[in-house]
Design an enzyme around this catalytic site. Structure first.
Site, short mmCIF file in Angstrom:
data_model
loop_
_atom_site.label_atom_id
_atom_site.label_comp_id
_atom_site.label_asym_id
_atom_site.label_seq_id
_atom_site.Cartn_x
_atom_site.Cartn_y
_atom_site.Cartn_z
N SER A 65 -0.84 0.54 3.52
CA SER A 65 -2.08 -0.25 3.52
C SER A 65 -2.14 -1.33 2.44
O SER A 65 -3.01 -2.21 2.50
CB SER A 65 -3.30 0.67 3.38
N LYS A 68 -2.11 -4.78 3.72
CA LYS A 68 -3.32 -5.40 4.25
C LYS A 68 -3.79 -6.56 3.38
O LYS A 68 -4.35 -7.53 3.89
CB LYS A 68 -4.44 -4.35 4.38
N TYR A 193 2.61 -4.63 13.26
CA TYR A 193 1.80 -3.96 12.24
C TYR A 193 2.56 -2.81 11.59
O TYR A 193 2.52 -2.63 10.37
CB TYR A 193 0.49 -3.47 12.85
N TYR A 245 -10.04 2.83 0.02
CA TYR A 245 -10.62 3.52 1.18
C TYR A 245 -12.08 3.90 0.89
O TYR A 245 -12.78 3.13 0.24
CB TYR A 245 -9.77 4.74 1.58
N VAL A 263 -0.85 4.94 1.90
CA VAL A 263 -0.61 6.36 2.08
C VAL A 263 0.82 6.78 1.76
O VAL A 263 1.13 7.98 1.79
CB VAL A 263 -1.01 6.84 3.49
#
Length: 309
Positions: A65, A68, A193, A245, A263
């Site tokens: 992540s 992102k 992705y 998160y 993660v």
């Protein structure tokens, strides 16, 4: 001062490492089950050499992540703020990063922010390129420029493992396509992705990326702008409000540093006009953040007064 306290940093690492026993690996991605949960490493970058490196900082891991933040930067540079935020919102959420509920209940049916999976999928669809491979190549080139490391690639084994188990991301994607968030072929988007999330870096690479974002988007060596100033500010804002998160609010109070976790156990932090920090500790808490990495950042923030608040 922080870079001179090597013995103190080593002691802080060992203290934080005791928390790894309370964490779990991200076993829903089969390839991530192979990590050593006791690992914890730290790199701090000040714009010259890596000013502090503790633990096995050369060990590589996948961005997950954290990617992102980088796909958002590239999409904003490609498409502009108006287009990106017409498809993805700017609001934090208390829901898990892979939740579908807000897509169903919000009107219009667009993701709340770019740091949850639905928002990140939508953002990745906005990276310019003729094919998924072209888009991935542009993202990798961008990361090479940010880190000064042209050897960075994606881990094919992790990407394949994620693609095979991407059932929820596939559901999110089909829902968004149904509601006009993007028009891409879903399987092409998922392929891109998962490869984006599987890009492999070290703590030192992360610290350099964090430094660029912290310092108005300027290149780590030449100091020329790589990321426009207003986009670097947007990235830092999302890192503060959504980067950890649904633990982002607590993290802002306890640590107070713009940061983004993944993660795989990575955490990238950016102290505005200051240091970039890269941490790797694959044992996760129940919200998907590195359990020892969170404790280490909290200790660093308190000892060196790093909070931006």
């Amino acid at each position: 001062m922080i870079c001179e306290d090597k013995e103190v940093l080593a002691s802080m690492i060992e203290e934080a490492r005791t928390y790894t026993g309370y964490g779990q690996l991200a076993d829903y991605i089969p390839a991530l089950r192979e990590a050593d949960p006791s690992v914890l490493s730290l790199a701090i970058y000040d714009g010259g050499e890596t000013c502090a490196a503790v633990g096995n900082v050369d060990e590589t891991f996948t961005l997950q992540s954290i990617s992102k933040v980088l796909s958002l930067a590239l999409a904003l540079m490609d498409q502009g703020e108006e287009e990106v935020f017409s498809r993805v919102g700017m609001e934090p959420t208390g829901d898990p990063f892979n939740s579908i509920i807000k897509l169903e209940t919000n009107q219009p049916n667009k993701p709340l922010n770019p740091m949850i999976n639905a928002g990140a999928l939508a953002v990745t669809s906005m990276i310019s390129g003729e094919t998924p491979d072209h888009k991935l190549g542009r993202l990798l080139t961008f990361i090479h420029e940010l880190t000064g490391n042209p050897e960075i690639r994606y881990d094919e084994k992790v990407a394949e493992s994620e693609l095979k188990t991407a059932h929820l991301n596939r559901s999110l994607s089909y829902f968004m396509k149904q509601h006009g968030v993007f028009d891409d072929d879903v399987e092409d988007l998922l392929d891109l992705y998962t490869k984006q999330c599987a890009i492999e870096v070290s703590c030192q690479d992360l610290a350099k990326i964090g430094y660029v974002i912290a310092n108005e988007g300027k290149h780590v060596f030449s100091k020329r702008p790589i990321i426009p100033l207003h986009i670097a500010r947007i990235l830092k804002t999302f890192m503060v409000t959504c980067g950890m998160y649904n633990a982002s609010g607590e993290f802002a109070i306890r640590v107070g540093i713009p940061a983004k976790s993944g993660v795989s156990g990575g955490i990238m932090a950016s102290i505005p006009h200051g240091l970039g920090i890269g941490i790797y500790g694959p044992a996760l808490d129940d919200r998907g953040n590195s359990i020892a990495g969170m404790k280490l950042l909290e200790s660093l923030s308190h000892r060196y007064d790093l909070s931006i608040f």
